[in-house]
Design a protein around this motif. Structure first.
Motif, PDB file in Angstrom:
ATOM      1  N   UNK A  91     -18.486 -26.695 -32.317  1.00 28.89           N
ATOM      2  CA  UNK A  91     -18.243 -27.611 -32.617  1.00 28.89           C
ATOM      3  C   UNK A  91     -17.234 -27.558 -34.107  1.00 28.89           C
ATOM      4  N   UNK A  92     -17.742 -27.060 -34.618  1.00 24.52           N
ATOM      5  CA  UNK A  92     -16.819 -27.107 -36.320  1.00 24.52           C
ATOM      6  C   UNK A  92     -15.526 -25.794 -35.572  1.00 24.52           C
ATOM      7  N   UNK A  93     -15.322 -25.045 -34.746  1.00 24.21           N
ATOM      8  CA  UNK A  93     -14.115 -24.052 -34.542  1.00 24.21           C
ATOM      9  C   UNK A  93     -13.268 -24.641 -33.315  1.00 24.21           C
ATOM     10  N   UNK A  94     -13.454 -26.430 -33.260  1.00 23.54           N
ATOM     11  CA  UNK A  94     -12.906 -26.742 -31.975  1.00 23.54           C
ATOM     12  C   UNK A  94     -12.093 -26.191 -31.623  1.00 23.54           C
ATOM     13  N   UNK A  95     -11.047 -26.860 -33.312  1.00 23.60           N
ATOM     14  CA  UNK A  95      -9.772 -26.695 -33.402  1.00 23.60           C
ATOM     15  C   UNK A  95      -9.124 -25.437 -33.318  1.00 23.60           C
ATOM     16  N   UNK A  96      -9.908 -25.198 -33.926  1.00 24.39           N
ATOM     17  CA  UNK A  96      -9.005 -23.197 -33.768  1.00 24.39           C
ATOM     18  C   UNK A  96      -9.248 -22.621 -32.660  1.00 24.39           C
ATOM     19  N   UNK A  97     -10.464 -22.879 -31.538  1.00 24.04           N
ATOM     20  CA  UNK A  97     -10.506 -21.909 -30.873  1.00 24.04           C
ATOM     21  C   UNK A  97      -9.342 -22.538 -29.470  1.00 24.04           C
ATOM     22  N   UNK A  98      -8.721 -23.504 -29.979  1.00 21.01           N
ATOM     23  CA  UNK A  98      -7.592 -24.312 -28.842  1.00 21.01           C
ATOM     24  C   UNK A  98      -6.334 -24.154 -29.626  1.00 21.01           C
ATOM     25  N   UNK A  99      -6.285 -22.911 -30.659  1.00 18.43           N
ATOM     26  CA  UNK A  99      -5.070 -22.660 -31.035  1.00 18.43           C
ATOM     27  C   UNK A  99      -4.303 -21.383 -30.316  1.00 18.43           C
ATOM     28  N   UNK A 100      -2.964 -21.993 -30.267  1.00 17.80           N
ATOM     29  CA  UNK A 100      -3.194 -20.289 -29.247  1.00 17.80           C
ATOM     30  C   UNK A 100      -2.829 -19.092 -30.257  1.00 17.80           C
ATOM     31  N   UNK A 101      -3.500 -18.104 -29.399  1.00 16.58           N
ATOM     32  CA  UNK A 101      -3.788 -17.003 -30.464  1.00 16.58           C
ATOM     33  C   UNK A 101      -2.522 -16.009 -30.200  1.00 16.58           C
ATOM     34  N   UNK A 102      -1.548 -15.484 -31.280  1.00 13.51           N
ATOM     35  CA  UNK A 102      -0.004 -14.664 -30.801  1.00 13.51           C
ATOM     36  C   UNK A 102      -0.573 -13.414 -29.612  1.00 13.51           C
ATOM     37  N   UNK A 103       0.831 -13.653 -29.142  1.00 12.38           N
ATOM     38  CA  UNK A 103       1.116 -12.336 -28.251  1.00 12.38           C
ATOM     39  C   UNK A 103       0.100 -10.619 -29.171  1.00 12.38           C
ATOM     40  N   UNK A 104      -0.921 -10.068 -28.559  1.00 12.90           N
ATOM     41  CA  UNK A 104      -1.406  -8.967 -28.319  1.00 12.90           C
ATOM     42  C   UNK A 104      -2.183  -8.816 -29.354  1.00 12.90           C
ATOM     43  N   UNK A 105      -2.567 -10.113 -29.691  1.00 10.22           N
ATOM     44  CA  UNK A 105      -4.259 -10.133 -30.894  1.00 10.22           C
ATOM     45  C   UNK A 105      -4.891 -10.994 -30.028  1.00 10.22           C
ATOM     46  N   UNK A 106      -6.282 -10.523 -30.490  1.00  6.31           N
ATOM     47  CA  UNK A 106      -7.174 -11.578 -30.004  1.00  6.31           C
ATOM     48  C   UNK A 106      -8.245 -12.465 -31.382  1.00  6.31           C
ATOM     49  N   UNK A 107      -8.842 -13.285 -31.176  1.00  7.18           N
ATOM     50  CA  UNK A 107      -9.737 -13.981 -32.556  1.00  7.18           C
ATOM     51  C   UNK A 107     -10.846 -13.303 -32.240  1.00  7.18           C
ATOM     52  N   UNK A 108     -11.296 -13.397 -33.682  1.00  8.98           N
ATOM     53  CA  UNK A 108     -12.580 -13.016 -33.528  1.00  8.98           C
ATOM     54  C   UNK A 108     -13.209 -14.582 -34.491  1.00  8.98           C
ATOM     55  N   UNK A 109     -14.478 -15.182 -33.966  1.00  9.92           N
ATOM     56  CA  UNK A 109     -14.915 -15.917 -34.235  1.00  9.92           C
ATOM     57  C   UNK A 109     -16.104 -16.166 -34.825  1.00  9.92           C
ATOM     58  N   UNK A 110     -16.717 -16.297 -36.783  1.00 10.66           N
ATOM     59  CA  UNK A 110     -17.657 -16.365 -36.284  1.00 10.66           C
ATOM     60  C   UNK A 110     -18.381 -17.618 -37.137  1.00 10.66           C
ATOM     61  N   UNK A 111     -19.459 -18.071 -36.319  1.00  4.81           N
ATOM     62  CA  UNK A 111     -19.731 -19.280 -36.237  1.00  4.81           C
ATOM     63  C   UNK A 111     -21.035 -19.337 -37.613  1.00  4.81           C
ATOM     64  N   UNK A 112     -21.914 -18.756 -37.023  1.00  7.56           N
ATOM     65  CA  UNK A 112     -23.063 -19.233 -37.845  1.00  7.56           C
ATOM     66  C   UNK A 112     -22.898 -18.128 -39.550  1.00  7.56           C
ATOM     67  N   UNK A 113     -21.825 -17.331 -39.776  1.00  7.32           N
ATOM     68  CA  UNK A 113     -21.176 -17.290 -41.153  1.00  7.32           C
ATOM     69  C   UNK A 113     -20.038 -17.759 -41.169  1.00  7.32           C
ATOM     70  N   UNK A 114     -19.273 -19.002 -40.766  1.00  4.06           N
ATOM     71  CA  UNK A 114     -18.282 -19.859 -41.263  1.00  4.06           C
ATOM     72  C   UNK A 114     -16.748 -18.586 -41.234  1.00  4.06           C
ATOM     73  N   UNK A 115     -16.487 -17.895 -40.266  1.00  2.00           N
ATOM     74  CA  UNK A 115     -14.920 -17.636 -41.520  1.00  2.00           C
ATOM     75  C   UNK A 115     -14.599 -16.731 -39.422  1.00  2.00           C
ATOM     76  N   UNK A 116     -13.299 -16.525 -39.715  1.00  2.00           N
ATOM     77  CA  UNK A 116     -12.260 -16.373 -38.353  1.00  2.00           C
ATOM     78  C   UNK A 116     -11.237 -15.424 -38.588  1.00  2.00           C
TER      79      UNK A 116
END
Length: 235
Positions: free
Chosen positions: A71-96
């Motif tokens: 839930x703390x990263x829900x808004x981040x995951x909802x964002x559109x990732x730029x073409x040709x990129x992937x998103x790394x989200x580390x919830x326990x350590x608090x960064x993306x």
């Protein structure tokens, strides 16, 4: 590793010098997500470790969508990732952050996460953090002083020439970030990097994305996306 808090005028004593040559072991990253622009599917690989990592990330995506700790990263995951990129989200350590989707995860000693180009190992991104009693990056000092101390007293080896090319400051979701571009050169080796630093969750976070100097003009804009995408999440 000895951990200590950061002070205003400091030569970072808590980071032992690390080798510039990444390690090759694949990471196991429980409780973190690696999401591509179009889907969570992964390309076929010939190395079994990478296949296992791919299946693990798909499983994390399926399970994570049902767990409260996303839930703390829900808004981040909802964002559109730029073409040709992937998103790394580390919830326990608090960064993306974003990384080029054709890069692969690997173990860079002393870092919490890292991805590298499949063919050019020295073209990579890595993240680590240490404890701090500071609340904000501004508590460390003005950007020019902080960048000068970091690049000259930590990132550069004694035999390297330093060229600080640019410094930028931004605020995203109420958190402040310093991003700076710099070149390090010795007689036989030259590289250029972006580094983004931030403070949150009682931690001093550092993201570095780098490439060989001779390739920098070709990949600079691509790597700037990575540096600018770094975000600290509340945990």
């Amino acid at each position: 590793m000895a951990m200590s808090s950061l002070s205003l005028n400091w030569v970072p004593p808590t980071f032992p010098k690390k080798s510039n040559v990444p390690q090759s072991n694949e990471l196991a990253r429980p409780n973190s997500l690696s999401l591509q622009n179009n889907s969570a599917t992964c390309p076929k690989e010939t190395i079994s470790n990478e296949e296992n990592n791919c299946k693990r990330r798909q499983l994390l995506l399926g399970v994570g969508a049902l767990t409260a700790n996303l839930l703390p990263a829900a808004s981040l995951l909802a964002e559109e990732i730029p073409p040709n990129y992937s998103s790394f989200v580390d919830i326990p350590d608090g960064y993306s952050y974003y990384y080029p989707s054709d890069w692969r995860e690997f173990d860079f000693r002393g870092h919490d996460s890292a991805f590298k180009d499949r063919f050019l190992q020295l073209q990579n991104v890595r993240v680590r953090f240490i404890p701090t009693d500071k609340k904000d990056i501004h508590d460390m000092g003005p950007i020019n002083e902080v960048v000068y101390n970091l690049v000259n007293h930590y990132y550069a080896a004694p035999n390297q020439f330093v060229d600080i090319l640019d410094m930028q400051e931004r605020t995203t979701d109420g958190k402040n970030y310093y991003t700076f571009e710099y070149a390090l050169a010795s007689q036989n080796f030259a590289s250029t990097s972006f580094t983004t630093i931030a403070i949150g969750n009682g931690r001093f976070y550092t993201l570095v994305v780098a490439a060989l100097e001779r390739r920098w003009k070709r990949v600079r804009n691509k790597l700037k996306v990575v540096a600018d995408s770094f975000r600290v999440l509340d945990i």
